[in-house]
Design a protein around this motif. Sequence first.
Motif, PDB file in Angstrom:
ATOM      1  N   THR A   1       0.931  -1.097  -0.004  1.00 41.29           N
ATOM      2  CA  THR A   1       0.085   0.038  -0.225  1.00 41.29           C
ATOM      3  C   THR A   1       0.689   1.339  -0.015  1.00 41.29           C
ATOM      4  N   VAL A   2       0.495   2.237  -0.958  1.00 36.37           N
ATOM      5  CA  VAL A   2       1.375   3.441  -1.162  1.00 36.37           C
ATOM      6  C   VAL A   2       0.767   4.633  -0.684  1.00 36.37           C
ATOM      7  N   LEU A   3       1.373   5.291   0.431  1.00 40.05           N
ATOM      8  CA  LEU A   3       0.929   6.692   0.741  1.00 40.05           C
ATOM      9  C   LEU A   3       1.977   7.593   0.511  1.00 40.05           C
ATOM     10  N   SER A   4       1.783   9.017   0.116  1.00 37.70           N
ATOM     11  CA  SER A   4       2.866  10.022  -0.006  1.00 37.70           C
ATOM     12  C   SER A   4       2.719  10.988   0.969  1.00 37.70           C
ATOM     13  N   VAL A   5       3.785  11.495   1.550  1.00 40.26           N
ATOM     14  CA  VAL A   5       3.866  12.522   2.479  1.00 40.26           C
ATOM     15  C   VAL A   5       3.968  13.839   1.542  1.00 40.26           C
ATOM     16  N   LEU A   6       3.051  14.943   1.675  1.00 40.58           N
ATOM     17  CA  LEU A   6       3.418  16.060   0.971  1.00 40.58           C
ATOM     18  C   LEU A   6       2.789  17.108   1.603  1.00 40.58           C
ATOM     19  N   SER A   7       3.035  18.635   0.978  1.00 43.11           N
ATOM     20  CA  SER A   7       2.539  19.647   1.724  1.00 43.11           C
ATOM     21  C   SER A   7       1.956  20.695   0.608  1.00 43.11           C
TER      22      SER A   7
ATOM     23  N   ASP B   1      -2.493   5.471  -2.661  1.00 39.83           N
ATOM     24  CA  ASP B   1      -3.570   4.852  -2.085  1.00 39.83           C
ATOM     25  C   ASP B   1      -4.030   5.851  -1.033  1.00 39.83           C
ATOM     26  N   GLY B   2      -3.251   6.731  -0.564  1.00 37.08           N
ATOM     27  CA  GLY B   2      -3.507   7.585   0.474  1.00 37.08           C
ATOM     28  C   GLY B   2      -2.655   8.784   0.460  1.00 37.08           C
ATOM     29  N   ILE B   3      -2.874   9.808   1.009  1.00 33.50           N
ATOM     30  CA  ILE B   3      -2.047  11.279   1.125  1.00 33.50           C
ATOM     31  C   ILE B   3      -1.982  11.424   2.677  1.00 33.50           C
ATOM     32  N   VAL B   4      -0.651  11.647   3.177  1.00 32.11           N
ATOM     33  CA  VAL B   4      -0.325  12.463   4.642  1.00 32.11           C
ATOM     34  C   VAL B   4      -0.018  13.833   4.043  1.00 32.11           C
ATOM     35  N   ALA B   5      -1.037  14.603   4.556  1.00 27.92           N
ATOM     36  CA  ALA B   5      -0.901  16.002   4.264  1.00 27.92           C
ATOM     37  C   ALA B   5      -0.225  16.718   5.515  1.00 27.92           C
ATOM     38  N   GLU B   6       0.971  17.169   5.485  1.00 29.53           N
ATOM     39  CA  GLU B   6       2.027  17.478   6.529  1.00 29.53           C
ATOM     40  C   GLU B   6       2.236  18.902   6.393  1.00 29.53           C
TER      41      GLU B   6
ATOM     42  N   LYS C   1      -9.706  11.970  -3.660  1.00 32.15           N
ATOM     43  CA  LYS C   1     -10.802  11.039  -3.328  1.00 32.15           C
ATOM     44  C   LYS C   1     -10.339   9.839  -2.078  1.00 32.15           C
ATOM     45  N   VAL C   2      -8.812   9.671  -2.266  1.00 34.95           N
ATOM     46  CA  VAL C   2      -8.250   8.883  -1.493  1.00 34.95           C
ATOM     47  C   VAL C   2      -8.357   9.294  -0.091  1.00 34.95           C
ATOM     48  N   PRO C   3      -7.913   8.418   0.970  1.00 38.77           N
ATOM     49  CA  PRO C   3      -8.092   8.725   2.557  1.00 38.77           C
ATOM     50  C   PRO C   3      -6.617   9.707   2.697  1.00 38.77           C
ATOM     51  N   VAL C   4      -6.918  10.878   3.444  1.00 40.62           N
ATOM     52  CA  VAL C   4      -6.166  11.883   3.621  1.00 40.62           C
ATOM     53  C   VAL C   4      -5.637  11.737   5.255  1.00 40.62           C
ATOM     54  N   VAL C   5      -4.427  11.687   5.641  1.00 39.76           N
ATOM     55  CA  VAL C   5      -4.097  11.592   6.987  1.00 39.76           C
ATOM     56  C   VAL C   5      -3.411  13.103   7.254  1.00 39.76           C
ATOM     57  N   ALA C   6      -3.560  13.487   8.538  1.00 41.51           N
ATOM     58  CA  ALA C   6      -3.320  14.771   9.000  1.00 41.51           C
ATOM     59  C   ALA C   6      -1.749  14.925   9.728  1.00 41.51           C
ATOM     60  N   ALA C   7      -0.833  15.633   9.319  1.00 41.84           N
ATOM     61  CA  ALA C   7       0.276  15.596   9.926  1.00 41.84           C
ATOM     62  C   ALA C   7       0.978  16.829  10.156  1.00 41.84           C
ATOM     63  N   GLY C   8       1.685  17.252  11.449  1.00 40.92           N
ATOM     64  CA  GLY C   8       2.204  18.549  11.608  1.00 40.92           C
ATOM     65  C   GLY C   8       1.405  19.069  12.979  1.00 40.92           C
TER      66      GLY C   8
END
Length: 308
Positions: A112-118, A132-137, A162-169
């Motif tokens: 499963t692939v997630l990308s961390v981005l801003s 598959d998902g985004i980590v919004a940092e 539309k993919v799941p979003v994870v919050a970071a920071g």
Amino acid sequence: MKTRLTDLLNIRIPIIQGGMAWVSESTLAAAVSEAGGLGVIAAANAPAGWVREEIRRVRTLTDKPFGLNVMLMSPSVEDVAQLVCEERVPVVLTGAGNPAKYIPAWKESGTTVLSVLSSAALAVRLERAGVDGIVAEGCESGGHIGEVTTMCLVPQIVDAVKVPVVAAGGIADGRGMAAAFMLGAVGVQAGTVFLVAEECQVHENYKTMILKAGDRSTEVTGRSTHPVRCLKNKLTKIGSDMERQGASLEEMEQFFAGSLRCAAVEGDTEKGSFMSGQIAGLVKRRMPAREIIESMRTQAQELLRGGD
């Protein structure tokens, strides 16, 4: 605490431990995964041989899913990308680039692939590439940062993909976790709070600096080149002075070379780069990784249910 993230990653609690270079290794990752979150090993610039050893070691410590943070600017990235397939790593989180060319092979191996981005624009682009998902940092985080705050970034990315979003920071407790859900995220990524986890292997001086930090204890160096948030010390003061005096990118990179290892391994409080989020001032005591995760989950659930 079931969300789209727990379903996607096959975990019990929607908390991802951040992939921190020289910090996120198999011991910490296994403890987080055992506690119900997603523990993460940071490949950073390490050679593929070390990464493979850490992947195999984490599997001796837990049978739960874990992740590998792959820095796409690493000189070892091609070898690390290949071993993701060979070792069938459950989850990959990418940073510092576009993982598009690796995604087909990773998915074929069951990763499963997630990308961390801003950036919302980059989130849209990588969704099209197949993540598959985004980590919004947000820029409150430690280490390399963007310019947009978590509060502003997360809902814009939620609206854009539309993919799941994870919050970071800026997230270190259940209050931050509950706020992230209200912004539309389905989980959180936390880094700084895990620096003081009992299982974290960083130098004791690093943990002490986090525990003593206040709300204004971090500083961003390299704003004109590669912004990095760290705890203030002699290194950040000299670095900021160099930048104000017009130092070149090459001079800045040479000055900071090796400073993260200096912090995490050697604990040099003057020459080390003690990467930390602004939330450090909220981190006041050492806890096992399981207690960190359970306290975040419990507090978030109480708040989301309308508790005090």
